[in-house]
Design a protein around this motif. Sequence first.
Motif, short mmCIF file in Angstrom:
data_model
loop_
_atom_site.label_atom_id
_atom_site.label_comp_id
_atom_site.label_asym_id
_atom_site.label_seq_id
_atom_site.Cartn_x
_atom_site.Cartn_y
_atom_site.Cartn_z
N TYR A 18 1.07 -0.92 0.05
CA TYR A 18 -0.21 -0.25 -0.05
C TYR A 18 1.57 0.81 -0.30
O TYR A 18 2.18 1.88 0.23
CB TYR A 18 -1.57 -0.22 0.80
N CYS A 19 0.51 1.54 -0.57
CA CYS A 19 0.78 3.87 -0.50
C CYS A 19 1.03 4.40 1.31
O CYS A 19 -0.17 4.04 1.34
CB CYS A 19 0.16 4.14 -1.78
N CYS A 22 -1.92 5.23 3.67
CA CYS A 22 -3.00 4.53 2.66
C CYS A 22 -3.87 4.09 3.34
O CYS A 22 -3.55 3.54 4.76
CB CYS A 22 -2.78 3.70 1.50
N HIS A 24 -5.94 1.45 3.42
CA HIS A 24 -6.18 -0.03 3.84
C HIS A 24 -4.70 -0.32 4.77
O HIS A 24 -5.36 -2.09 5.39
CB HIS A 24 -5.54 -0.38 2.00
N CYS A 52 -7.40 -2.37 -4.23
CA CYS A 52 -6.18 -1.92 -3.89
C CYS A 52 -6.25 -2.96 -2.57
O CYS A 52 -5.22 -3.05 -2.43
CB CYS A 52 -6.24 -1.01 -3.25
N ASN A 122 -12.78 5.22 -0.01
CA ASN A 122 -12.01 6.34 -0.10
C ASN A 122 -12.15 6.61 -1.58
O ASN A 122 -12.11 7.75 -1.83
CB ASN A 122 -10.71 5.80 -0.98
N GLY A 126 -9.35 2.77 -6.20
CA GLY A 126 -7.82 3.04 -6.38
C GLY A 126 -6.73 2.41 -6.90
O GLY A 126 -5.91 2.92 -7.59
N PRO A 212 -8.55 6.94 3.71
CA PRO A 212 -7.53 8.35 2.15
C PRO A 212 -6.55 7.16 1.85
O PRO A 212 -6.17 6.26 1.85
CB PRO A 212 -6.40 9.12 3.69
N CYS A 213 -7.18 7.88 0.76
CA CYS A 213 -6.07 7.44 -0.65
C CYS A 213 -5.28 8.79 -1.42
O CYS A 213 -5.95 9.46 -2.01
CB CYS A 213 -6.94 6.56 -1.83
N PRO A 214 -4.08 8.69 -0.63
CA PRO A 214 -3.56 10.17 -0.79
C PRO A 214 -3.31 9.81 -2.16
O PRO A 214 -2.90 10.95 -2.80
CB PRO A 214 -2.29 10.22 0.28
N THR A 215 -2.72 8.85 -2.63
CA THR A 215 -1.52 8.92 -4.23
C THR A 215 -3.09 9.05 -5.31
O THR A 215 -2.50 10.67 -5.84
CB THR A 215 -1.72 7.15 -4.61
N ASN A 216 -4.77 8.81 -4.84
CA ASN A 216 -5.16 9.38 -6.04
C ASN A 216 -6.03 10.89 -5.38
O ASN A 216 -6.43 11.73 -6.38
CB ASN A 216 -5.83 7.90 -6.53
#
Lengths: 257, 358
Positions: A18-19, A22, A24, A52, A122, A126, A212-216
């Motif tokens: 996971y990023c 994240c 997850h 994800c 999220n 993702g 949270p899904c900071p990446t996307n």
Amino acid sequence: MKKIYARPKYLKPVSMHYCPGCGHSIVTKLIAEIIEEMSVADITICVPPAGCAVLTYNYLDVDTTESAHGRAIAVATGIKRVLPDRLVFTYQGDGDLAAIGTAETVHAANRGERITTVFMNNAVYGMTGGQMAPTTILGQKTTTSPFGRDLVREGAPLKISEMLAVLPSTVYIERTAVNSVAGIKATKKAIKKAFKVQQDDLGFSLVEVLSPCPTNWKMTPLASCRWIDEVMAKEYPLGVIKDTTRQTHKKEAADAD
Amino acid sequence: MTKNKNKKLMRGNAVVGEAAIKAGCTCYFGYPITPQNQLPEYMSRRLVEVGGVFIQSESEISAINMALGASVAGARVMTSSSSPGISLKQEGISFLAGCELPCVIVNMARGGPGLGNISPAQSDYFQATRGGGHGDYRSLVYAPASCQELADLTMEAFDVADVYRNPVMILADGMIGQMMEPVTYDNYKPREIPPKDYILDGAKDRPSRIIKSLILNPHEMEEFNWKLARKYRIIEKNETKYEEFMMDDAKVAVIAYGTAARIAKGAVKRARNDGMRVGLIRPITLWPFPSEIIYRRAASVGLFFVFEMSAGQMVEDVRLALKGESEIYFYGRPGGIVPTPVEVQRLITRQYYQKGLI
Ligand SMILES: Cc1ncc(C[n+]2csc(CCOP(=O)(O)OP(=O)(O)O)c2C)c(N)n1
Ligand code: SF4
């Protein structure tokens, strides 16, 4: 020296894909803790989604089967009906549960399948790179809503938990968030309770986690946590959405008379 | 023929249900569609009687995935549908093949494409034998031609699915599903089933298990595909089934399966009465296809007369089997048309004399 913090017993000693930031990874760890605390590792069967969280079997040290995108609840239904005394849970994203798998979700809940669903909201897809999800907030920009989600063009964010709450066979539905220590604690408590509902054979239980899904979201982890409070939780209010565990217990007691 | 006391007059769809129960099937999941509705109806009663699981699912997609779940948990499981519903199950069948899970899938096929109609048709041959879903996989496909064969092959299908850990399909049509014939379930000879050491029932006194088809590393995925391919070669070697009828001196070999084979058999008998040397090769497994016997027969047969209730699907397998060694005449009736033995015989006769096979 006393050990006060350790890797949960049923979290495999590997690093996660996971990023950073994240949700997850947090919830996966919580589930491992709960499995240990409830001593249910030898009866638990986990059904992760396509999303994800597809690699959940690399992290949780319990029996785990893959499922096709959107079909986790149907697979879990098949397992639970064959093995009614096992603890069966699905772990699904919002695209998985509230778009491609909506029919499975609604009908499993309506049948009151004795399974538990951990629903990771999220607000985007993702795994496939941040496309619009049914849960995407109005105005939120994603790779397929580049001008922001529009009510007329794309419809309103789907509040699937509230929709499921009106079904007689759903027993416990709570929405939490994992953007703060308090939120993480509340999430753990909620999932534990949902598992308990299943063990007590009361009906369908679901915990929706704003994650949270900071990446996307194209935000820092910290800004993502703030965005959950400032935007997401306004659309998806936190708290218990439905809890009929008391009534169900009471009715059973009355029936037993 | 000796009279079998255990014979019971039953409708095809119910025969599949009873055969499944007798073979130890404890779970059924399905969604209504004509012409197979008597099967879920039968199972909804019988599975309750034997303490099994029956769910009328919200769609065929859900049904196949519930079936996958039951298979994961180690149960013998069946799902059924008809053509459009089988299309919806394809992703799930691919997952069953990829996860190497046993499951019996019944297709009482109907006319297509699209909503088509509810008449008997054989237009799902490609879908059944070529995978249907995505990926490099095979399902074993049985093509019963009578209620007795529905019983025998359904029971065998559960064993075969378990032995090879692979989805197995019963491909019939509304004609076979609806007709009533006397059947016995006594022909079943259970096979030895390897221990189900892969199922998920909770990691009690053993390490936790994973069932999956996701293999991100292409080298490992390739190796897994070769492993599946080796399994399919074994199935081809061990499980190919066919019937030969009056083939010993035949100059024309009719090739037909299922309902079409019954009609063809009538046509062959009529042609024999007229003194023509005509026989029938009836594939009982469509995959694996009985290519070898067809190729061998090319040495003595002058014409292969392929008859299907489709616009021409199995005929491609016959062509592949013959490797150009013999001529093929194709007679197809797609769309739900069921021709009579007289019609088929007329065409056989014409070919017989035109080709000078006398
Ligand atoms: C039938 C099918 N369609 C599409 C996909 C591609 N796909 C994989 S995961 C996914 C969505 C993931 O989003 P979500 O369910 O919200 O979970 P997240 O990754 O955000 O945790 C999609 C569209 C697929 N695997 N199967
Ligand atoms: S893409 Fe988003 S949901 Fe997926 S691992 Fe990264 S942060 Fe988590």
